[in-house]
Motif scaffolding. Structure first.
Motif, short mmCIF file in Angstrom:
data_model
loop_
_atom_site.label_atom_id
_atom_site.label_comp_id
_atom_site.label_asym_id
_atom_site.label_seq_id
_atom_site.Cartn_x
_atom_site.Cartn_y
_atom_site.Cartn_z
N ALA A 381 0.28 -1.44 0.15
CA ALA A 381 -0.09 0.13 -0.14
C ALA A 381 0.96 1.09 -0.35
N MET A 382 1.73 1.05 0.71
CA MET A 382 2.91 2.48 0.54
C MET A 382 3.40 2.04 -0.60
N LEU A 383 4.11 1.46 -1.03
CA LEU A 383 4.49 1.92 -2.18
C LEU A 383 3.40 2.45 -3.38
N MET A 384 2.30 2.09 -3.46
CA MET A 384 1.12 2.48 -4.51
C MET A 384 1.34 3.67 -4.66
N ALA A 385 1.06 3.92 -2.69
CA ALA A 385 0.81 5.00 -2.26
C ALA A 385 1.52 6.54 -2.66
N ARG A 386 2.83 5.95 -3.02
CA ARG A 386 4.24 6.29 -3.49
C ARG A 386 4.03 6.83 -4.47
N ARG A 387 3.75 5.63 -5.42
CA ARG A 387 3.93 5.78 -6.43
C ARG A 387 3.11 6.24 -7.38
N ALA A 388 1.73 6.97 -6.57
CA ALA A 388 0.91 8.20 -7.46
C ALA A 388 1.47 9.26 -6.92
N ALA A 389 2.41 9.58 -5.57
CA ALA A 389 2.79 11.13 -5.29
C ALA A 389 3.49 11.64 -6.32
N GLN A 390 4.62 9.65 -6.73
CA GLN A 390 5.44 10.38 -7.63
C GLN A 390 5.15 10.82 -8.46
N LEU A 391 4.03 10.18 -9.62
CA LEU A 391 3.68 10.24 -10.85
C LEU A 391 2.35 11.86 -10.62
N ALA A 392 1.88 11.99 -9.14
CA ALA A 392 1.51 13.87 -9.36
C ALA A 392 2.57 14.66 -9.27
#
Length: 453
Positions: A381-392
């Protein structure tokens, strides 16, 4: 020098003439061979129809019709090569190559169809021998029927009905098939005497198949007894190994998955019948193997998780909040300058939103309001959240680049006059302060995220 080139040209022409002559020779030979093959096959078709019937030889009949049509084209091309109209070397070469191609194709088609019929024709010609063989096989298999019945009775006294279900009816089914085989060869003999070869061949094929199936059923009874004994022996060894595996698993780090796997294996062991009770060794063996595999997988997962720290829940929530914050800023900037934003920024934003939705689906609930996240899911979950933040963040950076490149010279990002850069001369007020606050918030959020990490 001119003599050298002239000699080389003559040699090349001589070589080409030799190749053309060889091709013409091959075309003539192929035409003769194909025509002769069609004539021979036509004669064989008559005998095949007499042995197998018109329906069985219909594909070969149709193939011969098609081949004759195409071979007539080859004969026509050969005639053009020898008529009174002069032809160029290229025309002769093209026609001869086409003749060879048509003839080779014709022989391939005939080969395919005749090879498909060859075995059936050979069987039809050996019909009396095959009928005698079927009767001999039926007699031998009938001698095995009493032995098979005794074996089934002996197995019924040792194993549960559900285990024996796969072979219990085999002797009776085999007897029915043998009776059908005997009847079939009798029908075949009568049809051959009446000249009905096609029906006779079908009856012979059905009889041969019935004998084969009957032999398979009787073999299965004997094989079952051996395999059941082997399963009992393997089951005893797996029971002993399973008890040792449970003892080892109880010393492993505590994990809900390991506890569940231990419970399933203990239940499988408890379900084993007591000594002297008819059992199904195959079912119990499969269940124990499945439970053992589940325990091994659970222990491996627990060891892997023990070697890798589990992120705290507040850290995961912080990563999700940061992703949502960066997504909101990127959406606002892109929505406010839609006419200036290119495909790259829009793509990053779409990927960030998709990743954020995937996170909700992964957790099975909206991540922003999830009060409890299972330990097994926190890292992903944390990896997916960080990926979303990086893309944003990438979407915001690309959007800023697109706005800078699209803004008229001498105007700030809000359309007012000002110097180059964000805000120009109006840096201290209005929209410039708003954008500065947005970007500053992102920087502070990234710093805080680093502190929590």
């Amino acid at each position: 020098m001119a003599g050298f080139w002239g000699k080389r040209k003559r040699e090349e022409q001589q070589e080409l003439d030799a190749q053309d002559a060889d091709l013409a020779k091959r075309a003539r030979s192929a035409l003769v061979a194909a025509d002769e093959r069609i004539r021979v096959t036509s004669d064989e078709l008559v005998f095949a129809e007499a042995e197998l019937g018109a329906d069985a030889t219909k594909p070969l009949t149709q193939a011969l019709t098609t081949v004759r049509t195409h071979l007539s084209e080859a004969f026509h091309l050969h005639q053009l090569n020898h008529d009174e109209i002069p032809d160029t070397r290229e025309e002769l070469r093209t026609r001869n190559a086409r003749i060879v191609q048509l003839c080779e194709w014709a022989e391939d088609v005939i080969d395919d169809q005749t090879s498909a019929l060859a075995e059936r024709i050979a069987r039809a010609r050996r019909a009396p021998e095959i009928i005698a063989g079927v009767r001999g096989d039926v007699a031998l298999l009938r001698e095995r029927l009493p032995i098979a019945r005794d074996t089934v009775e002996r197995l019924a006294a040792r194993y549960a009905p559900e285990a024996l279900a796969q072979v219990e009816a085999n002797p009776a089914e085999a007897e029915q098939l043998l009776g059908f085989a005997e009847h079939g060869v009798g029908v075949a003999e009568r049809r051959r005497e009446a000249g009905q070869r096609e029906q006779a061949n079908l009856a012979i094929e059905a009889s041969v198949e019935s004998v084969r199936r009957a032999a398979t059923l009787l073999d299965a009874v004997e094989t079952f007894e051996v395999e059941a004994l082997r399963a009992e022996s393997t089951l005893a060894a797996i029971v002993e190994d399973s008890r040792g595996d449970i003892a080892v698993a109880l010393r492993e780090p505590h994990s809900p998955g390991v506890a569940k796997a231990i419970g399933e294996l203990q239940a499988a062991l408890a379900a084993l019948p007591a000594a002297g009770v008819n059992t199904d060794p195959f079912t119990h063996l499969d269940r124990l193997r499945e439970a053992n595999a589940g325990l091994d997988a659970a222990i491996a997962a627990a060891r892997e998780r023990a070697a890798r720290p589990i992120p705290p829940l507040d850290r995961v929530h912080h990563a999700i909040d940061d992703a949502d914050r960066q997504l909101a800023v990127a959406r606002d900037v892109i929505a406010g300058h839609r006419g200036w934003i290119g495909a790259d920024a829009r793509t990053r934003l779409a990927e960030a939103e998709r990743t954020r939705l995937d996170l909700d689906r992964f957790l099975g609930t909206p991540a922003a309001t999830a009060s409890v996240i299972d330990e097994d899911h926190r890292e992903q979950a944390m990896l997916m959240a960080r990926r979303a933040a990086q893309l944003a963040g990438e979407a915001l950076h690309l959007a800023r680049r697109d706005i800078d490149s699209s803004r008229p010279q001498g105007y700030d990002q809000w359309g007012g006059p000002g110097g180059p850069g964000w805000g120009g001369g109006r840096r201290g007020g209005g929209g410039g302060d708003m954008m500065g606050g947005i970007l500053g918030g992102l920087v502070i959020g990234s710093i805080l995220d680093g502190i929590f990490d």
